[in-house]
Design an enzyme around this catalytic site. Sequence first.
Site: not given
Lengths: 362, 325
Positions: B60, B85, B87, B129
């Site tokens: 990410e 979640d 990030i 999630h």
Amino acid sequence: MASTASVAPDPQVPPTTDPFDLPKDQLLPAYRWMVLSRAIDERCLALQRQGRIGFYAPLMGQEAAQVGCALAVRPDDWMFPAYRELAVALTRGASLTSVLDQLMGNSSDLTKGRQMPNHFAFADQHYVSASSPIGTQITQAVGAAMAAQRRKDPIVTVAFFGDGATSSNDFHAGMNFAGVFRTPTIFLCQNNQWAISLPRAKQTRSKTLAEKADAYGFPGVVVDGTDVRAVYRAVAEARQRAVRGDGPTMIEAQVYRLGPHSTSDDPKRYRSDEEVAHWKERDPLTRLRGELLAAGAVDAAGDQKIWEDARAQVAAAIAESERIAPMAPDSMFGDVFSVPTPQLEEEQRSFDASDRPHGGAP
Amino acid sequence: MTELTLVQAVNRGLAEAMRSDPDVLILGEDIGVNGGVFRATEGLFKEFGESRVIDTPLSETGIVGTAIGMALYGLKPIAEIQFLDFIYPAFDQIVSELAKMRYRSGGQFPCHVVIRAPYGGGIKGGLYHSQSTEAYFCHTAGLKVAIPSTPADAKGLLLTAVHDEDPVIFLEPKRIYRAVTGEVPDGDHRVPFGSARVVREGSDVSLFAYGAMVPPTVEAADLLVKEGIRAEVIDPRTLVPLDEAAILASVEKTGRAVVVHEAARCCGFGGELAAILAEKAFYSLKAPIGRVTGYDTPFPYALEHLYLPNAETIAHAARSAVQAS
């Protein structure tokens, strides 16, 4: 005419000049940039002690690595610096006054007094805004290279970072993306042996930092970063590979941070005088001066003049920048967004109202 | 107009942006050949090719860091983070770099990146999630935060985000990706930022909700009608910038406010809304401001139905506000 044509160079014969060799006529200019950087370091360490600037991070010891790189890249290339790349900015044409304005955070500062000293941004020089978190510019340099690939621009991006940053998340991510997408990126690691107080040996078990490039699928080379010609050659070769489409290169320029990490640091707490003395004998300025003197490119008087000119330029720029007015108070609210949000406008209106004390949003 | 689900509307918005501007490109994990794990990017790889629909390595910080570099160079990247979640490896790039680039460079380096991320619970996604952590981004100066609750808003807010000049965190309520359908204008449909939508007009209590909390809040309003309570439902659509005028006007009319979000209560966006109302609409209030939120626990897997606000709990809070005065 016919006789002239008969002595025209045979295109099959390779040129006698090595394209990766720093041109002879660039050696003296390189030395001048290095001396100017050193003169700024010397003056600014003193200015900080006198309370005239708030902070300073000297680059002394790293001048050859920075100037060598800056001379080997082109104006259209993009630099993604950390906070110790002042000599790169200068060599690419950032004015001494604009540097001093940033160090003082005055109203002529291109970064509008928003960052600590040394966190420069020079859009005209494609010298991207530096930040304090370590390594974050590395992935950004790779992204800009991906954009250049998309636009088919024959340019490279250079990510500058130190030995400490090779432990960062963004070093891994950036190197990996660069390998996968074969981006035209040069990873210029100035291994100055110390990440504040942590020595290079405790940063990684790897024998060299450059060998990390192997795992990402592209070349890593080690160069003597105190030798401006060696750095120039490595960067010029990496640049040619990159614009030819052969992908990234990591260059580990081995240097030494002769000064403190910053004016907030006391290196005597963690490293020996003997070690510093050892590296002072390898000062890149001493080295290049010796070469120039030996080659007859400059004599002792000429060298002295170069130093005097540099110190005079720095003194004049300091005087000029100290005359500039401070930032206007309400400049605090600019550039948060392209257009301020209603909430920000309301905060600024309240700030601008003169009927209350200032300090924090009421 | 075309009848679309919310995720289809996101897809059409992306396609529209990419067709109209060759500088727009998208990058993220599994977005290319696979079309995204939620299919938000389905068909785009085929239409625009691998140079504009970029399957990235699994990083990410790499996705957002390279997107920032692309934006600095002049492109208009849209980064997808597979779940909000995930990030956090990019948090440094978002908070330290993206949000501050324009400011810290004195305006020399604007940096316009759109980051899309599905967020929120109700899909049996467990701890990682399901989270709804929009407040982290609202708290950071320099970021805009948009959260659609209808297909038309999903496309319209996304196209506004792409054509904005500032960084935008675009949060997609995955619970209603396919649960709601609606008419979506064709072509370059844009919904302005900072403009709340009055979902339902009412006079007795104002209910504020965004994203996946809008449908249960409307359902609560339906329940309240049967009791003679006319609830107004307001969806701010963007949390930054916030349409304070619409929010204050509603509470000045109704005198009562209930704020709904699925994020945890402590320092959630509801706290900010409640503070704004306390500062600017205090004398209009007839009852304490209510909050219906997630609990201050990690997001539970087996008990998510008890963690998430629903129509009954929202109606209960609204009823309490009405009964208080």
